[in-house]
Design an enzyme around this catalytic site. Structure first.
Site, PDB file in Angstrom:
ATOM      1  CG  LEU A 168     -55.989  -3.259 -10.634  1.00 39.32           C
ATOM      2  CD1 LEU A 168     -55.967  -4.356 -11.692  1.00 39.32           C
ATOM      3  CD2 LEU A 168     -54.949  -2.192 -10.967  1.00 39.32           C
ATOM      4  CG  HIS A 169     -62.532  -2.480 -10.591  1.00 43.72           C
ATOM      5  ND1 HIS A 169     -61.805  -3.622 -10.789  1.00 43.72           N
ATOM      6  CD2 HIS A 169     -63.254  -2.303 -11.729  1.00 43.72           C
ATOM      7  CE1 HIS A 169     -62.075  -4.124 -11.975  1.00 43.72           C
ATOM      8  NE2 HIS A 169     -62.945  -3.337 -12.575  1.00 43.72           N
TER       9      HIS A 169
END
Length: 488
Positions: A368-369
């Site tokens: 997600l990052h």
């Protein structure tokens, strides 16, 4: 162990580049400066810029709150969604100069897949397909975007949107009420909600729908208004104080003669306070829009106590700066993100084994990052150490019958012979507290806000160089922890 894991280093602080102006870096060569010069070049310049940066977010959400109170009495329900969309698009347009199309071109295919996933006749789990699509979209966009600075600004916003879509897709399968409430306006209002579309935090679709005022709510009520104002003021005050420390601590506290571990602590603390700035600002925007977490937890819980003062809980700084364990740190770092990962990732994977669930939860958080080595290395180190610490302390609690497990014993413990005040319990708990403190310094020092790489993202070699200066101590502790956990 399901209460203890989280992503730790989120990217929402990428949006306030005003705080890293070149005039702040007045000690680039490591020379000490006069306090007055430091105040003029750092503190004063930050205080001048911060009101113009914060004001649009607070004003837009106060306007939204007032419109919602009027709407619930006099206007049709779709106006609630339209007001969220309008205020949210205003903030997105004014906060993101380039790269906003990465957000808008995601929404159409995501909504189409979402609507198809709600059809009972589908044999394929399109909700899971949508989850994979969103994460893949993030990775593909990062690879496609050649300008690292542009991507560095948009990825935090995209991460929040992807989390909202994933949670909505999974909730629409398991929650009939959520499924019945999904329509185009509700979807766009949830995604564009001005309270959290820029800085977060993640909120569920149900929370978004419940933020609409009740029909019996009074338009003007003295007590709620006074509480509303002081909670916004409290959050903004703490946000500004954290911003000042983040910008100026290295200016005043680090020189060529500073001990390397003290310098690393200041750098790590500067990074943490930059996160606190974003978190308190997001708490202020959530309160401004009418959100609250005061009644969602037990009256004696830490989150509930925090929410009674601040109105909404995103971060618990005191649990981070005075850590009982690193596991409590990662939970306190971003409470809503922790809840998202626990509900939509960890519990789904728990049947495959605790270690597998914890490891893959941190992998999901890393994806997600984005494709960033420093984040991957930090999150995976935290994930493995969290698992090791949890098991070591669980075994020690059983061997010595002492209150030393990650889950704190409340009051007089009937389960263990040695309570929290026993000498052995104090020694063991203090040891893990010190280890957590070392990890916070070691892992945080690679996020050096004074570095020119801040605006584009840090490189692999930057992280390696910073950790080499500290002799890879945290990773050596991790190796010893794995061995010790195996031996006992």
């Amino acid at each position: 162990m399901e209460d203890y894991y989280d992503n730790t280093y989120d990217e929402n602080e990428d949006l306030y580049d005003f705080s890293y102006d070149d005039n702040v870096r007045v000690v680039a060569d490591g020379d000490s400066i006069d306090w007055r010069d430091g105040y003029d070049s750092c503190v004063s310049s930050s205080l001048v810029q911060v009101p113009t940066f914060i004001a649009p977010f607070i004003v837009a959400n106060i306007v939204l709150c007032m419109i919602s109170k009027v709407q619930v009495r006099f206007l049709p329900s779709f106006m609630f969604h339209l007001s969220n969309i309008s205020c949210g698009l205003y903030l997105l347009y004014n906060s993101i100069d380039r790269g906003r199309w990465y957000l808008f071109q995601l929404l159409a295919p995501a909504y189409l897949l979402l609507k198809l996933s709600t059809k009972n006749s589908q044999r394929i789990r399109l909700d899971l397909v949508l989850c994979v699509f969103c994460i893949a979209y993030l990775i593909i966009c990062e690879i496609y975007e050649q300008n690292a600075e542009v991507w560095h600004h948009i990825r935090g916003v995209l991460m929040i949107v992807v989390m909202k879509i994933i949670s909505l897709a999974l909730d629409s399968k398991s929650d009939g009420l959520v499924k019945s409430q999904i329509n185009t306006l509700a979807f766009l209002g949830y995604i564009c909600c001005p309270a959290n579309c820029i800085f977060g935090p993640w909120t569920s679709f149900r929370d978004y729908m419940e933020s609409q005022p009740k029909k019996n709510a009074r338009l003007l009520s003295l007590t709620p208004t006074a509480k509303y104002i002081y909670q916004i003021a409290f959050n903004l005050t703490f946000a500004i104080l954290c911003l000042l420390f983040s910008n100026c601590a290295q200016v005043f506290l680090i020189s060529d003669y500073t001990w390397k571990w003290l310098a690393a602590y200041v750098v790590a603390l500067s990074f943490r306070t930059s996160h606190y700035f974003v978190s308190f600002l997001s708490q202020a925007t959530m309160v401004s829009a009418g959100y609250s977490t005061e009644n969602r937890h037990g009256s004696k819980s830490t989150v509930s106590k925090h929410s009674r003062v601040f109105g909404y809980t995103v971060v618990l700084p005191w649990n981070i700066e005075l850590p009982y364990s690193l596991i409590h740190v990662v939970v306190a770092w971003n409470v809503p993100m922790h809840n998202f990962l626990k509900q939509y990732v960890f519990r789904v994977l728990k049947p495959y084994g605790t270690f597998t669930a914890v490891f893959l939860t941190y992998v999901t958080s890393s994806l997600l990052h984005g494709l960033n080595f420093q984040l991957w290395a930090t999150l995976l180190t935290l994930g493995i150490w969290s698992y090791v610490e949890y098991n070591i302390r669980k075994k020690l609690a059983h061997i010595f019958s002492a209150c030393v497990a990650v889950g704190k014993c409340n009051g007089i413990c009937a389960k263990h012979k040695l309570g929290r005040t026993a000498a052995l319990s104090i020694v063991i708990n203090f040891t893990f507290c010190c280890l957590s403190f070392i990890h916070l310094i070691y892992l945080g020092t690679i996020f050096d806000a004074s570095s020119e790489l801040q605006t584009e993202g840090f490189s692999f070699w930057h992280a390696v160089q910073k950790w080499q200066e500290l002799h890879y101590l945290s990773h050596w502790i991790l190796v010893l922890g794995l061995i010790f956990n195996w031996l006992i």
